[in-house]
Design a protein around this motif. Structure first.
Motif, mmCIF file in Angstrom:
data_model
loop_
_atom_site.group_PDB
_atom_site.id
_atom_site.type_symbol
_atom_site.label_atom_id
_atom_site.label_comp_id
_atom_site.label_asym_id
_atom_site.label_seq_id
_atom_site.Cartn_x
_atom_site.Cartn_y
_atom_site.Cartn_z
ATOM 1 N N ASP A 156 0.839 -1.202 0.000
ATOM 2 C CA ASP A 156 0.000 0.000 0.000
ATOM 3 C C ASP A 156 0.875 1.253 0.000
ATOM 4 N N SER A 157 1.901 1.234 -0.823
ATOM 5 C CA SER A 157 2.809 2.382 -0.919
ATOM 6 C C SER A 157 2.160 3.496 -1.730
ATOM 7 N N PHE A 162 -0.957 5.206 -6.604
ATOM 8 C CA PHE A 162 -0.940 5.872 -7.900
ATOM 9 C C PHE A 162 -1.308 4.883 -9.006
ATOM 10 N N GLN A 163 -0.745 3.684 -8.945
ATOM 11 C CA GLN A 163 -1.004 2.685 -9.971
ATOM 12 C C GLN A 163 -2.468 2.253 -9.989
ATOM 13 N N PHE A 171 3.034 11.319 -4.654
ATOM 14 C CA PHE A 171 3.527 10.786 -5.928
ATOM 15 C C PHE A 171 3.360 11.900 -6.964
ATOM 16 N N ASP A 172 4.376 12.775 -7.002
ATOM 17 C CA ASP A 172 4.285 13.949 -7.856
ATOM 18 C C ASP A 172 4.890 13.685 -9.232
ATOM 19 N N PHE A 290 11.136 8.582 -6.802
ATOM 20 C CA PHE A 290 10.369 7.361 -7.073
ATOM 21 C C PHE A 290 10.641 6.297 -6.015
ATOM 22 N N LEU A 291 11.901 6.091 -5.668
ATOM 23 C CA LEU A 291 12.234 5.079 -4.661
ATOM 24 C C LEU A 291 11.563 5.400 -3.329
ATOM 25 N N ARG A 292 11.493 6.671 -2.995
ATOM 26 C CA ARG A 292 10.818 7.063 -1.752
ATOM 27 C C ARG A 292 9.320 6.804 -1.828
ATOM 28 N N SER A 293 8.761 6.769 -3.027
ATOM 29 C CA SER A 293 7.322 6.517 -3.173
ATOM 30 C C SER A 293 6.965 5.059 -2.899
ATOM 31 N N LEU A 294 7.967 4.206 -2.735
ATOM 32 C CA LEU A 294 7.722 2.797 -2.434
ATOM 33 C C LEU A 294 7.526 2.553 -0.939
#
Length: 307
Positions: A156-157, A162-163, A171-172, A290-294
């Motif tokens: 649930d990242s 976003f996906q 998630f900008d 992006f990696l931080r969005s995980l």
């Protein structure tokens, strides 16, 4: 045990199907320092929920502050791993529990002696009977801890949201550019960090050193082409699991990105996917975003997993 969208179903061993009682017993043992020789550390000592069930040490201290050789991995989504330890020498999650118990730099103990301790605790005796219909023994200990660890599902990242729902919270545009770069042939990141868990579980050398003090998979196979190969880790919650690499030698994600951009140290067994990257500073920042969005805030704050 809710399975996130896009994740595979969890396969349970026939002798260790899931039940709430087994999960409860495993959770108790996971957090109990009775598991170590001097009763000072537990599984949770190196696998902290707030850090995605990893820790923030280069090398985690065990009994007597003894240090091993490797950085503690995250347990997020460990239910999906086809084998365990960084050289892949342990075939099941049930067997994996035995590794820290007997390692001198970890619990420095013996599972038979753990059983002797637990037999004097009426709560453990009672729960073992309810969970497995047997007395507390090595079978019960290893199966119940594995049962709890299989429930540590993270999906649930910010990236997942976003996906699934086009939710752009955390998630900008930078994260989206980084995502496109991550999955592009320009970086080849997704060659190894593939699938819903961001790993292909293969054994690779990423060119960290010219010479390694840790033999990696070679320690298991004694095959020269396996020297300094390690299991590819998942990137889920990677922001939380610093320091990085098998030996905790890189303190930040920025360091990791710089390493891969450099093309590595050209070890003899280095993966062909590790090549110099011509990345701008903006592209590096986008990859970092992006990696931080995980990161999965729901996972690390889920009260079900608290002690």
């Amino acid at each position: 045990m809710e399975i996130p969208s896009g994740f595979d179903e969890i396969i349970f061993p026939t002798d260790n199907t899931f039940s709430k009682k087994r999960w409860e017993l495993g959770k108790m043992l996971f957090y109990d320092e009775i598991m170590s020789a001097d009763t000072t550390i537990s599984c949770a000592s190196c696998h902290d929920q707030s850090l995605a069930f990893s820790d923030d040490r280069i090398i985690s201290p065990g009994v007597g502050e003894n240090l091993g050789d490797r950085n503690a991995p995250s347990l997020a989504n460990v239910a999906y791993h086809p084998y365990f330890t960084r050289e892949g020498g342990v075939p099941t999650l049930e067997f994996q529990v035995l590794v820290p118990i007997q390692e001198h730099a970890e619990f420095a103990f013996n599972i038979v002696l753990i059983v002797d301790r637990l037999k004097n605790d009426s709560s453990y005796v009672r729960l073992a009977r309810k969970a497995y219909n047997r007395e507390i023994d090595p079978f019960v200990i290893t199966r119940s801890i594995a049962s709890f660890e299989r429930s540590l599902i993270s999906g649930d990242s910010y990236f997942d949201r976003f996906q699934e729902n086009n939710d752009r919270t955390n998630f900008d545009v930078s994260a989206e550019r980084g995502m496109e770069l991550f999955f592009s042939s320009k970086t080849n990141c997704s060659t190894c960090h593939a699938g819903f868990n961001f790993t292909n579980y293969a054994f690779e050398n990423n060119g960290l050193y010219n010479q390694y003090s840790d033999p990696g998979r070679f320690r298991l196979t004694q095959i020269d082409t396996d020297r300094a190969l390690f299991k590819v880790p998942s990137l889920r919650n990677i922001e939380l699991t610093a320091p990085y690499m098998h030996d905790g030698s890189m303190p930040t994600l920025e360091d990791v990105i710089e390493h891969y951009a450099s093309g590595g140290k050209q070890h003899i067994n280095q993966s062909d996917a590790i090549q110099p990257l011509s990345l701008s500073e903006t592209e590096k920042q986008d990859l970092l975003t992006f990696l931080r969005s995980l990161t999965d805030e729901t996972f690390i704050s889920n009260p079900l997993f608290n002690q």
